[in-house]
Design a protein around this motif. Structure first.
Motif, PDB file in Angstrom:
ATOM      1  N   ILE A 364       0.542  -1.003  -0.373  1.00  0.00           N
ATOM      2  CA  ILE A 364       0.225  -0.014  -0.187  1.00  0.00           C
ATOM      3  C   ILE A 364       0.797   1.507   0.121  1.00  0.00           C
ATOM      4  N   ARG A 365       2.116   1.345  -0.478  1.00  0.00           N
ATOM      5  CA  ARG A 365       3.005   2.341  -1.419  1.00  0.00           C
ATOM      6  C   ARG A 365       3.319   2.087  -2.352  1.00  0.00           C
ATOM      7  N   GLY A 366       3.917   3.842  -2.824  1.00  0.00           N
ATOM      8  CA  GLY A 366       4.952   3.311  -4.369  1.00  0.00           C
ATOM      9  C   GLY A 366       6.610   3.728  -3.761  1.00  0.00           C
ATOM     10  N   SER A 367       7.296   3.970  -4.811  1.00  0.00           N
ATOM     11  CA  SER A 367       8.653   4.249  -4.549  1.00  0.00           C
ATOM     12  C   SER A 367       8.308   5.900  -3.446  1.00  0.00           C
ATOM     13  N   GLN A 368       8.220   5.500  -2.873  1.00  0.00           N
ATOM     14  CA  GLN A 368       8.119   6.649  -1.553  1.00  0.00           C
ATOM     15  C   GLN A 368       8.704   6.970  -0.391  1.00  0.00           C
ATOM     16  N   LEU A 369       9.040   7.465   0.711  1.00  0.00           N
ATOM     17  CA  LEU A 369       8.951   7.716   1.724  1.00  0.00           C
ATOM     18  C   LEU A 369       8.715   8.506   2.007  1.00  0.00           C
ATOM     19  N   SER A 370       7.956   9.441   2.782  1.00  0.00           N
ATOM     20  CA  SER A 370       7.391  10.825   3.684  1.00  0.00           C
ATOM     21  C   SER A 370       8.421  10.078   5.078  1.00  0.00           C
ATOM     22  N   ILE A 371       8.461  11.708   5.371  1.00  0.00           N
ATOM     23  CA  ILE A 371      10.188  11.110   6.947  1.00  0.00           C
ATOM     24  C   ILE A 371       9.538  12.422   7.553  1.00  0.00           C
ATOM     25  N   VAL A 372       8.628  12.783   8.534  1.00  0.00           N
ATOM     26  CA  VAL A 372       9.214  13.546   9.454  1.00  0.00           C
ATOM     27  C   VAL A 372      10.264  13.611  10.449  1.00  0.00           C
ATOM     28  N   CYS A 373      10.675  14.984   9.997  1.00  0.00           N
ATOM     29  CA  CYS A 373      11.918  14.978  11.237  1.00  0.00           C
ATOM     30  C   CYS A 373      11.542  15.668  12.326  1.00  0.00           C
ATOM     31  N   THR A 374      12.289  15.222  13.390  1.00  0.00           N
ATOM     32  CA  THR A 374      11.541  15.513  14.634  1.00  0.00           C
ATOM     33  C   THR A 374      12.188  16.574  15.229  1.00  0.00           C
TER      34      THR A 374
END
Length: 428
Positions: A364-374
């Motif tokens: 359930i995802r493609g070639s992408q990661l969305s990353i929250v920088c804390t």
């Protein structure tokens, strides 16, 4: 795959990659004389090295044939767009006559909503995911207003549950069922641009049809990224841009899908133009619109040949790969490796300094990661750019990194993660 946090592992994976040579078909931006680590194909794909020749060929035809280029030469312009149909149909899982290449994405979304959003006093509501790309939100809002309705009463946005980051399919289906009696259209992304969630298009379509509504999809982040089966899934319509995972150049041409079951519906509204007229009688210039049978019947304006040529250069590469399943397999592996390395950083630091909001399930995802920088998010993004890692920034604290299987490598992913780790010590 049993990932390892070493450069040697990354290099070994690249050496046995059956798609590795396709990287050489693209221009890689440079940073300090070396290849940059380009992980922004979700925003703009890289330029195929063949693009200039494809463009030059049509410039030469214009030079030597002028107007006769529409009818003469190796690839006459009159049906140039049709030469892309087989390639696109394979990518989105459609029949050749169900796809066409034209316009830009939002223009196509408006044209398709003319046909598939037909509100009345009983059915007028639109369901879409909360946080859809703004262009989709604006298009829907304006279409609703055009029909004399208030968007506040009509547009239903579905958001994740409290303390969750992505939508549950069960919640989407339940919302459709709840509003079934008043529902006219379900319009979803294939993949949400922000979270990277790949929605269950088939399940959403089935639910929309059971409710008596149409189902349409914006595939900007899905086409060329994940396997699609639009005809089999029975989607009513879809549109996409081609400049992300399909590498057609900035502002490149868009495409549409219309399921063949709608081709003979004479009651269907559409905004007509002469390029959508049946080709065998187009030049008779007769009054009254007689549409081409198929998705081509939704065309409006003359094909932009130079944009099509750039798209064709990229499609030739996809044709050479042949099987989008191979791209998907590598995309899953690359994205999984990036996820593994980010989790290793978090383990080393003893805290979740980088929180991945893209679903962990590769299905359930493609070639992408969305990353929250804390911490120090903007400074970390700037550090990456200064060290040759080209990603994408989304306010207030998200970095999107997208390893594209046609031109990215395991070494790219390893080095990007190393720079992420280094950034935590360099940025205070």
């Amino acid at each position: 795959m049993d990932y390892q946090n070493t450069l040697a592992f990354a290099v070994a994976q690249d050496e046995q990659d059956v798609l590795k040579d396709f990287r050489n078909r693209f221009f890689i931006p440079k940073h300090n004389g070396e290849d940059a680590i380009y992980l922004c194909g979700n925003s703009l794909g890289l330029q195929p090295k063949s693009s200039a020749q494809y463009l030059a060929d049509q410039m030469k035809n214009w030079e030597s044939l002028a107007v006769e280029g529409w009818f003469q030469g190796d690839d006459p312009w009159l049906e140039y767009h049709k030469s892309l149909s087989t390639s696109i149909a394979r990518i989105v899982g459609a029949n050749k006559n169900e796809v066409s290449v034209m316009n830009s994405l939002t223009v196509n979304l408006h044209l398709l909503m003319v046909s598939f959003y037909k509100p009345n006093s009983k059915r007028f509501k639109v369901i879409m995911e909360g946080g859809a790309f703004p262009s989709d939100q604006y298009a829907v809002e304006s279409q609703v207003k055009f029909h004399g309705f208030d968007p506040k009463d009509v547009v239903i946005e579905i958001f994740p549950r409290e303390r969750e980051l992505t939508l549950r399919t069960e919640d989407i289906l339940k919302t459709i069922e709840t509003h079934a009696d008043e529902l006219a259209l379900v319009l979803f992304s294939g993949i949400n641009y922000y979270t990277g969630q790949f929605f269950d298009i088939q399940a959403i379509t089935i639910a929309a049809h059971q409710a008596g509504a149409y189902a349409g999809f914006d595939l900007a982040h899905a086409a060329g990224n994940v396997p699609l089966h639009l005809h089999e899934w029975d989607a009513d319509f879809a549109c996409w841009c081609s400049y992300k995972y399909m590498n057609s150049g900035p502002g490149g041409i868009s495409g549409i899908f219309v399921h063949e079951k709608h081709f003979t519906d004479s009651a269907m509204n559409r905004f007509a133009g002469w390029w959508g007229y049946r080709a065998d009688k187009r030049f008779l210039m007769a009054p009254g619109f007689d549409p081409a049978l198929g998705a081509d019947g939704w065309q409006v304006s003359t094909s932009p040949i130079l944009l099509l040529a750039l798209f064709k250069a990229s499609m030739a590469i996809f044709d050479e790969v042949g099987n989008i399943g191979m791209l998907r397999e590598k995309g899953v592996a690359l994205t999984g490796y990036l996820e593994f390395l980010i989790n290793e950083i978090n383990k080393t630091k003893g805290e979740e300094v980088f929180r991945i909001i893209t679903p962990a399930n590769p299905a359930i995802r493609g070639s992408q990661l969305s990353i929250v920088c804390t911490q120090n998010a903007k400074a970390i993004f700037k550090y990456l750019a200064e060290n040759g890692v080209i990603g994408d920034w989304r306010e207030p604290d998200v970095i999107r990194l997208s390893p594209v299987p046609l031109y990215n490598s395991f070494k790219d992913v390893y080095k990007a993660a190393k720079h992420l780790s280094d950034a935590l010590d360099a940025v205070k």
